[in-house]
Design a protein around this motif. Structure first.
Motif, PDB file in Angstrom:
ATOM      1  N   LEU A  91       0.844  -1.043  -0.106  1.00 18.06           N
ATOM      2  CA  LEU A  91       0.094   0.121   0.043  1.00 18.06           C
ATOM      3  C   LEU A  91       0.782   1.232   0.060  1.00 18.06           C
ATOM      4  CD1 LEU A  91      -2.752  -1.007   2.501  1.00 18.06           C
ATOM      5  CD2 LEU A  91      -3.099  -0.907  -0.094  1.00 18.06           C
ATOM      6  N   ARG A  92       1.892   1.316   0.950  1.00 17.38           N
ATOM      7  CA  ARG A  92       2.690   2.381   0.679  1.00 17.38           C
ATOM      8  C   ARG A  92       3.624   2.530  -0.731  1.00 17.38           C
ATOM      9  NH1 ARG A  92       5.398   0.836   6.478  1.00 17.38           N
ATOM     10  NH2 ARG A  92       3.800   1.691   7.700  1.00 17.38           N
ATOM     11  N   ARG A  93       3.779   1.462  -1.357  1.00 15.42           N
ATOM     12  CA  ARG A  93       4.376   1.737  -2.642  1.00 15.42           C
ATOM     13  C   ARG A  93       3.538   2.217  -3.528  1.00 15.42           C
ATOM     14  NH1 ARG A  93       6.341  -3.815  -4.228  1.00 15.42           N
ATOM     15  NH2 ARG A  93       7.200  -3.874  -2.150  1.00 15.42           N
ATOM     16  N   ARG A  94       2.189   1.931  -3.589  1.00 18.33           N
ATOM     17  CA  ARG A  94       1.250   2.698  -4.327  1.00 18.33           C
ATOM     18  C   ARG A  94       1.097   4.071  -4.065  1.00 18.33           C
ATOM     19  NH1 ARG A  94      -2.940  -1.744  -6.442  1.00 18.33           N
ATOM     20  NH2 ARG A  94      -1.433  -3.187  -6.962  1.00 18.33           N
ATOM     21  N   ALA A  95       1.044   4.524  -2.729  1.00 19.96           N
ATOM     22  CA  ALA A  95       0.783   5.666  -2.389  1.00 19.96           C
ATOM     23  C   ALA A  95       1.933   6.938  -2.885  1.00 19.96           C
ATOM     24  CB  ALA A  95       0.620   5.905  -0.991  1.00 19.96           C
TER      25      ALA A  95
END
Length: 171
Positions: free
Chosen positions: A167-171
């Protein structure tokens, strides 16, 4: 041969072959701090993983077919229960969709722990409703289902960190 004897092809410090020591050292040099790499899984560990996966599949089947399906197709028994609650068809379809989503997520490795926690929360709500509205007629069922869900959430908790990273990578 006694227990303290070390054969010529094994090193006394680790009991592994010298090539295994070189491999372990090379792997340790590339491994980030705090990451543990298992050299081999034990038979007991494999059985535990298979048992846990089997439990997940059985729970997913239970939540998808006898639990979510009657709500999603508007079966009269499910509709009657939700009318008695005062939630109507919207509540029935919502709970059915949540159960189906949880059933599917129990089968997806990254979502397993989160799904088990979500379904556990849903079962706490089901217990409260069964106790307060339906006089505890089937109150034991949600409590029984919470036990394996908590086990799955705990055993698969390592996947939460993986999910957060994604999720962090996508944000």
């Amino acid at each position: 041969m006694s227990e303290t004897t070390v054969t010529a092809d094994r090193t006394p410090s680790t009991g592994r072959t010298p090539s295994a020591d070189r491999t372990a050292t090379a792997t340790a040099d590339r491994t980030p701090a705090g990451v543990v790499i298992a050299e081999s899984a034990t038979a007991r560990g494999r059985r535990a993983r298979i048992g846990l996966r089997t439990l997940q599949v059985l729970l997913a089947l239970f939540y998808a077919i006898p639990s979510a399906l009657p709500k999603l197709i508007g079966h009269p028994s499910a509709a009657e229960s939700f009318e008695r609650l005062g939630w109507g068809s919207a509540g029935m379809y919502t709970i059915g969709a949540l159960e189906l989503a949880g059933a599917i997520a129990l089968l997806i490795p990254v979502l397993q722990s989160v799904a088990a926690m979500g379904l556990s929360a849903l079962m706490v709500g089901a217990f409260v409703v069964q106790t307060a509205v339906f006089d505890g007629q089937y109150a034991a069922t949600p409590l029984i289902l919470i036990v394996p869900l908590v086990l799955i959430a705990w055993a698969r908790r390592g996947h939460n960190a993986e999910l957060l990273r994604l999720l962090r990578r996508r944000a």
